[in-house]
Design an enzyme around this catalytic site. Structure first.
Site, mmCIF file in Angstrom:
data_model
loop_
_atom_site.group_PDB
_atom_site.id
_atom_site.type_symbol
_atom_site.label_atom_id
_atom_site.label_comp_id
_atom_site.label_asym_id
_atom_site.label_seq_id
_atom_site.Cartn_x
_atom_site.Cartn_y
_atom_site.Cartn_z
ATOM 1 N N HIS A 368 0.849 -1.200 0.000
ATOM 2 C CA HIS A 368 0.000 0.000 0.000
ATOM 3 C C HIS A 368 0.874 1.235 0.000
ATOM 4 O O HIS A 368 0.556 2.249 -0.598
ATOM 5 C CB HIS A 368 -0.869 0.085 1.262
ATOM 6 N N CYS A 681 -5.291 -0.656 -20.425
ATOM 7 C CA CYS A 681 -4.765 -0.016 -19.218
ATOM 8 C C CYS A 681 -3.662 -0.933 -18.689
ATOM 9 O O CYS A 681 -3.558 -2.077 -19.087
ATOM 10 C CB CYS A 681 -5.849 0.221 -18.179
HETATM 11 C C1 PEP Z 1 -3.733 -4.874 -14.974
HETATM 12 O O1 PEP Z 1 -3.659 -6.027 -14.517
HETATM 13 O O2 PEP Z 1 -3.187 -4.530 -16.024
HETATM 14 C C2 PEP Z 1 -4.450 -3.836 -14.245
HETATM 15 C C3 PEP Z 1 -4.585 -2.644 -14.737
HETATM 16 O O3 PEP Z 1 -4.901 -4.148 -13.002
HETATM 17 P P1 PEP Z 1 -3.974 -4.120 -11.691
HETATM 18 O O4 PEP Z 1 -2.624 -3.628 -12.075
HETATM 19 O O5 PEP Z 1 -4.663 -3.263 -10.712
HETATM 20 O O6 PEP Z 1 -3.976 -5.581 -11.329
#
Ligand code: PEP
Ligand code: MG
Length: 757
Positions: A368, A681
């Protein structure tokens, strides 16, 4: 919790005199052991100091052979002394020679002693030595005696630390030499500054009090100040920043009001120790318990207690209790914060302190702190190991958050090199800022939407600074991760509303709770999983916890308050998961409508493609899903079978590779065929070369961490998409040559700017 303890006033008084006397550290230690042996009616009292080479060296003794001093050395797990050093716990034995761990050292002449009591000497949460007493006859030491010895060990810690280095000739010089340590990059960037220790160190001069009654009053006042400061934080605007862990503060407040804690502190003070010493002792106890606790819930509680001890110590030493001690960063001296372990709440308190960088010895499993550090944009590295013995306050440090290196007391050459790199970086940042108002468009006119990955209040500031087109991924679980209890529905609504208000016309895609994997809740009693990334996480977890999940969906619907709402579900693997989650969302909308809460004016329901299987299940959700967002962080760890949390393998496979490009190309074409809007993303979108390839594949909406927006915008504004696509696609489907090099050759030929900074 340990019982109350008391050290005889007489011993405290005598110890104070020895500590106040002007003498060499080893003479002082010798006087101390003589004093302890006399007062505790022990035949032997000895001090062992942990050396740089992790041995325990006898540095003072009353009762054992004087010739053994500086000669006898034990390994870290050797003998009873080694056991204490390893466990950090006291050890009391009726008949030591019969104990299986007993290690006989003839040079010490310890044959006739049977009873043994030893306690660790702790400093900064680390065992730096061991203090022992021994008696000829077998006996059991009383609880009181163990407590007394522990308190004495605490008082001794600074003296032992000051004792001449014992790692043999050259150790002293080694201390001042430049040292380089490797760590894990938690937040990219470069920082240069003087070491500032997070944990206040209590000076031995402040260990005793002449007037216990007055000292007890001082302690009570400090406790009142502590409680008031927590009240103020809870009431202040600061706590209104969402992501500020309100629940953590509430838990602190409750603990700070605990009468048992206050009583224990007061009793210690009444035995003749100062208020600081009493709190320091409490802190050491919590630290060592924390060290040995495995249960994540217990660890978090102990960490809270340790944090409270630190706050109280800061108040006693004249601060305002906050980690930053009211430091608003106005000084010219850049500082690098050094901490063993830092909670997100503590780190947030430093946000106005102008820290140049942060170095953490221990990376919390849930990281965190790393999330908060990233949101604050402070270069941070973690997992560098024990720093207490190598870094002193004020030491010059370079934190290289690009390479993951900590340079301690760097030489002039290194300092110059880093200083120029840092200046260059700052200049580039300014240049990126200037790009903010420029359109995000390729030279031949294709608009590319650059969005932000966010999750904390401070991320919103980044949205303003970078001029992002919206929030492509809002990680709602951050609010859960930074608090100690499950956030109430009201705080969830408040958070989502603030995000929507801040974004205004710009879109926000809320990703529903993505817990599990590396993102463990402090308050969830998660079973250990062999492979958490492949385990009970994300949408699997949410669907199995419908109460929790529905509460979040309700909060999202209520926050939209009749306006548009975009929600996406993490790590969908099969279509049924998406349908089940969507049905719960629709139920919530109905439920709200029946109670007078308006339905969203425009609802968009998306799925994150993070499990490769879902790439082949898209046709099953076509027509039902409004958009798909590819989470490359997870998708690529599964695709390449390389754990994203393990530095040793996470970077092993290049994203800019034919297999990855071919897979993403397939997904894009599949989405086009099915009429599904698709975006990306994940961290890769923030790197110019990677972003170039994604754009080349036809992904025109990229969501990324704030730091990537400037470099990616500069890159795409320098490219001619049409000219890039043809040779790029040819390279993907040809079968020779290093793919990244081929891409770089095209960028060079076409003048596309792909440097990271
Ligand atoms: C991912 O897995 O690319 C994503 C955006 O989610 P996180 O990084 O929060 O797992
Ligand atoms: Mg993910």
């Amino acid at each position: 919790m340990p019982q109350t303890f008391s050290v005889p006033r007489l011993l405290i008084n005598r110890l104070r005199n020895v500590m106040a006397g002007d003498m060499e550290a080893d003479t002082r230690l010798q006087k101390v052991v003589t004093l302890i042996a006399g007062t505790m009616v022990a035949d032997v009292c000895s001090i062992y100091k942990r050396t740089d080479s992790d041995e325990l060296e006898l540095v003072a003794t009353e009762g054992l052979s004087v010739s053994a001093v500086h000669q006898t050395r034990l390994g870290l797990s050797e003998g009873l002394v080694g056991q204490i050093a390893l466990s950090g716990e006291p050890l009391s034995i009726q008949d030591a020679p019969r104990h299986r761990a007993f290690s006989y050292r003839p040079e010490t002449g310890e044959d006739p002693y049977h009873a043994f009591l030893g306690v660790p000497i702790l400093r900064g949460g680390r065992v730096i030595g061991v203090l022992t007493v021994q008696n000829r006859t077998e006996r059991i030491y009383e609880e009181d005696e163990i407590d007394s010895l522990q308190t004495i060990a605490m008082v001794l810690a600074e003296v032992v630390a000051a004792e001449a280095p014992t790692a043999g000739p050259g150790a002293a010089q080694r201390e001042a030499r430049p040292v380089n340590l490797r760590g894990r990059i938690l937040c990219d960037g470069l920082g240069l500054g003087a070491a500032k220790l997070h944990d206040p160190v209590v000076s031995p001069a402040r260990y005793f009090t002449e007037d216990p009654e007055a000292e007890a009053r001082r302690l009570r006042n400090a406790l009142t100040t502590l409680r008031e400061s927590l009240d103020r934080m809870l009431a202040s605007d600061v706590s209104a920043i969402f992501g500020e862990p309100r629940e953590v503060l509430e838990a602190f407040k409750m603990l700070a009001g605990d009468p048992v804690w206050a009583k224990r502190l007061e009793e210690t003070v009444k035995s003749g120790l100062s208020a600081e010493a009493a709190v320091d002792r409490s802190r050491r106890e919590h630290k060592i318990k924390l060290e040995n606790a495995n249960d994540p819930y217990l660890r978090e509680r102990l960490h809270d207690l340790e944090d409270l001890d630190n706050r109280l110590l800061r108040i006693l030493s004249g601060g305002d209790g906050s980690a930053s001690n009211g430091d608003d960063g106005d000084t010219d001296v850049q500082e690098v914060l050094i901490a063993r372990r830092l909670g997100p709440a503590e780190l947030l308190e430093y946000r106005n302190s102008g820290l140049a960088a942060i170095v953490l010895e221990e990376v919390a499993p849930t990281s965190h702190t790393a999330i908060v550090a990233r949101a604050m944009g402070i270069p941070t590295i973690g997992g560098v190991g024990a720093l207490g013995s190598v870094v002193a306050p004020g030491d010059q440090l370079i934190v290289d958050g690009e390479e993951g290196t900590l340079h301690i007391r760097p030489d002039e050459g290194l300092l110059d090199a880093y200083e120029s790199r840092r200046i260059l970086r700052t200049e580039r940042q300014a240049a990126f800022q200037a790009l903010r108002e420029q359109p995000s468009r390729t030279r031949d006119g294709t608009e590319i939407s650059l969005m932000l990955n966010a999750g904390l209040g401070i991320d919103l500031e980044s949205m303003a600074q970078t001029g992002a087109d919206g929030i492509g991924l809002f990680r709602t679980e951050f609010q859960f991760l930074v608090s100690d209890t499950l956030p109430r529905i009201d705080s969830q609504i408040e958070l989502y509303r603030r995000v929507l208000d801040f974004a205004g016309e710009r879109p926000v895609h809320f990703r529903t709770l993505d817990l599990g994997g590396d993102k463990l809740l402090p308050h969830a009693n998660a079973d250990d999983e062999e492979n958490p990334a492949l385990g009970w996480r994300s949408i699997r977890f949410a669907l199995d916890r419908p109460g929790l999940f529905r509460r979040q969906l309700r909060a999202l619907v209520r926050a939209a308050d009749g306006g548009p709402l975009s929600v996406m579900f993490p790590m969908v693997t099969i279509a049924e998961e998406f349908f089940e989650a969507k049905a719960l969302l629709m139920d919530e909308i109905e439920w709200g409508r029946a109670r007078g809460h308006p339905a969203p004016s425009e609802l968009r329901v998306g799925a994150m493609l993070e499990a490769p299987a879902f790439a082949y299940g898209l046709s099953e959700v076509a027509g039902e899903v409004d958009f798909v967002s590819i989470g490359t962080n997870d998708l690529l760890q599964f695709f390449n079978a390389a754990d994203r949390m393990m530095p040793t393998v996470s970077e092993r496979y290049d994203v800019v590779s034919r297999p990855v490009m071919r897979f993403l190309d397939f997904i894009k074409k599949e989405c086009d065929r099915l009429g599904i809007t698709v975006s990306i993303c994940g961290e890769v979108a923030s790197r110019p070369v990677e972003a170039l390839c994604l754009i080349g594949l036809g992904f025109h909406t990229l969501s990324m961490p704030a730091a990537g927006i400037g470099p990616v915008k500069r890159m795409l504004r320098s490219m001619d998409l049409q000219s890039f696509v043809e040779p790029f696609r040819e390279a993907i489907y040809s079968s020779n040559g290093a793919f990244r090099n081929e891409v770089l050759a095209i960028t060079e030929l076409q003048g596309i700017v792909v440097s990271d900074n």
